[in-house]
Enzyme design. Sequence first.
Site, short mmCIF file in Angstrom:
data_model
loop_
_atom_site.label_atom_id
_atom_site.label_comp_id
_atom_site.label_asym_id
_atom_site.label_seq_id
_atom_site.Cartn_x
_atom_site.Cartn_y
_atom_site.Cartn_z
N GLU A 81 -24.87 -47.94 -34.63
CA GLU A 81 -25.76 -46.78 -34.72
C GLU A 81 -25.11 -45.63 -35.45
OE1 GLU A 81 -28.83 -47.37 -31.12
OE2 GLU A 81 -27.22 -45.96 -30.81
N CYS A 106 -23.31 -38.40 -38.16
CA CYS A 106 -22.39 -38.79 -37.09
C CYS A 106 -22.19 -40.30 -37.19
CB CYS A 106 -23.04 -38.39 -35.77
SG CYS A 106 -22.11 -38.86 -34.34
N CYS A 113 -16.78 -49.78 -28.06
CA CYS A 113 -15.51 -49.07 -27.94
C CYS A 113 -14.72 -49.68 -26.79
CB CYS A 113 -15.75 -47.58 -27.67
SG CYS A 113 -14.20 -46.64 -27.49
N CYS A 117 -14.60 -44.81 -21.39
CA CYS A 117 -14.73 -43.54 -20.68
C CYS A 117 -15.98 -43.61 -19.79
CB CYS A 117 -14.85 -42.37 -21.66
SG CYS A 117 -13.45 -42.27 -22.78
N CYS A 120 -19.56 -42.20 -20.93
CA CYS A 120 -20.03 -42.52 -22.30
C CYS A 120 -20.72 -43.89 -22.33
CB CYS A 120 -18.83 -42.50 -23.24
SG CYS A 120 -19.18 -43.12 -24.89
N GLU A 164 -13.52 -45.51 -31.27
CA GLU A 164 -12.38 -44.60 -31.37
C GLU A 164 -11.78 -44.72 -32.78
OE1 GLU A 164 -10.66 -42.11 -29.90
OE2 GLU A 164 -9.35 -42.36 -31.62
N SER A 195 -13.03 -37.20 -34.45
CA SER A 195 -12.90 -36.92 -33.02
C SER A 195 -12.16 -38.09 -32.37
CB SER A 195 -14.29 -36.76 -32.41
OG SER A 195 -14.22 -36.75 -31.01
N CYS A 335 -24.39 -37.51 -28.63
CA CYS A 335 -23.04 -37.99 -28.39
C CYS A 335 -22.96 -38.83 -27.13
CB CYS A 335 -22.09 -36.81 -28.20
SG CYS A 335 -21.50 -36.20 -29.74
N1 SAH Z 1 -14.12 -42.02 -29.44
C1 SAH Z 1 -14.03 -40.72 -29.99
C2 SAH Z 1 -15.19 -40.37 -30.90
C3 SAH Z 1 -16.57 -40.79 -30.47
S1 SAH Z 1 -17.24 -39.98 -29.06
C4 SAH Z 1 -13.85 -39.69 -28.90
O1 SAH Z 1 -14.02 -40.04 -27.73
O2 SAH Z 1 -13.50 -38.57 -29.22
C5 SAH Z 1 -17.60 -38.35 -29.66
C6 SAH Z 1 -17.63 -37.28 -28.59
O3 SAH Z 1 -18.75 -37.47 -27.69
C7 SAH Z 1 -16.39 -37.28 -27.70
O4 SAH Z 1 -15.94 -35.97 -27.48
C8 SAH Z 1 -16.93 -37.88 -26.43
O5 SAH Z 1 -16.14 -37.58 -25.32
C9 SAH Z 1 -18.31 -37.28 -26.37
N2 SAH Z 1 -19.22 -37.94 -25.42
C10 SAH Z 1 -19.19 -39.20 -24.98
N3 SAH Z 1 -20.19 -39.41 -24.10
C11 SAH Z 1 -20.87 -38.26 -24.01
C12 SAH Z 1 -22.03 -37.86 -23.29
N4 SAH Z 1 -22.67 -38.70 -22.53
N5 SAH Z 1 -22.45 -36.58 -23.44
C13 SAH Z 1 -21.81 -35.72 -24.26
N6 SAH Z 1 -20.73 -36.05 -24.98
C14 SAH Z 1 -20.26 -37.30 -24.85
FE1 SF4 Z 2 -14.94 -44.62 -26.68
FE2 SF4 Z 2 -15.11 -42.03 -27.30
FE3 SF4 Z 2 -16.95 -43.20 -25.73
FE4 SF4 Z 2 -14.50 -42.79 -24.78
S1 SF4 Z 2 -15.98 -41.23 -25.39
S2 SF4 Z 2 -15.71 -44.67 -24.60
S3 SF4 Z 2 -13.29 -43.14 -26.61
S4 SF4 Z 2 -16.57 -43.66 -27.87
#
Ligand code: SAH
Ligand code: SF4
Length: 347
Positions: A81, A106, A113, A117, A120, A164, A195, A335
């Site tokens: 996506e 984006c 990934c 986390c 996410c 990532e 990021s 995000c």
């Molecule tokens: N893996 C990288 C880049 C992709 S995620 C990273 O984690 O930085 C991009 C951003 O979206 C990161 O800051 C991540 O923590 C944030 N993110 C992930 N899940 C989210 C959510 N449900 N709501 C808001 N931001 C979120």
């Molecule tokens: Fe991966 Fe970034 Fe989502 Fe964490 S926030 S699971 S590193 S995409």
Amino acid sequence: MNITKLKDILKKEPPYRLKQVEKIIFQDLINDWSQAKVLPVGLREELNKKCPLKIDFQASVSKDEKTVKALIILEDGLKIETVLMRHQPRDKTSTPRDKDCRNTVCVSSQAGCPLGCSFCATGKSGFKRNLKASEIVEQILFFARLLKKDSSKVTNVVFMGMGEPFLNYDNVLGAIKVLNNKDGFNLGARHFSISTVGIPEGIKKLSGEKLQINLAISLHASKDELRSKIMPINKKYSIKEVLTVVEEYIKKTKRRVMIEYVMIDGVNDSDECAKDLARLLKKLLYFVNLISYNPTGAFRASSRERIKKFKEILEKSGITVTERYRFGSGIKAACGQLIAREKQYGN
Ligand code: SAH
Ligand code: SF4
């Protein structure tokens, strides 16, 4: 688009062909070689057969037209996506499709990934594979073609989609270099942001690149205990370890670094968390971006009042704070909501 195949085909062509083809792909933004009238017919046919420009996709547009989400189908059938966000200038009454909008794409760097986390959706969906540089480039090309219809352009690229970026360093940088090429897409390095959760090796490598790419660190917690709970990678690289490498990066590059902090209700949004964060970030060229949490099931978003208070505490300590709202949450394009499953469509 398969760049290796493309280069193979062009090997038997005169040297000026490469520049011609770069212009055709990245400036004319065509999606079928038969439109490339400067090329001989035979070459056009060969390219269409072996290296088609067509991108397979499904797209959805938000009601306000500010967000477009595309599901791109790769050669091996995997789906990723990518999202376009159209920011209108504040002082104008233009619509999201006007020329003076900032158009941020984006992009995803991996299919899924591996870092898991807990807040996410991508993290919960598991990991498939790293994307090739051309598969990253394709995501931007897709929107560049779409924007061309409104005489608009992609102005910014952020690696905040699935995956990532620093676990796929070479292909991410490879894609940025292709898009940065003056004879091709010609998007300046300062218009790219990566990021990352803070993979030390990636941060160190980036500090040695000649390109002035923006760096953002997903911190989301000011204490290791909490960060390890919501971001398992913290057990491998602690907050201190990450920030030490970031500080070296700042000293070397003299560039500001964005600290991303997603505001999750009752988890990381207390006054105490804000004070701890302020202490961590005092010294250097940091600024904090407070991100509204896009609910993905596990948690709730912090209230507006809580975010305001959190922001005030940081600002009182002299830290610059920006805020990012829920762009595209209506079409699950915000995000952390990208999980590339077809059944998401039509929601
Ligand atoms: N893996 C990288 C880049 C992709 S995620 C990273 O984690 O930085 C991009 C951003 O979206 C990161 O800051 C991540 O923590 C944030 N993110 C992930 N899940 C989210 C959510 N449900 N709501 C808001 N931001 C979120
Ligand atoms: Fe991966 Fe970034 Fe989502 Fe964490 S926030 S699971 S590193 S995409």
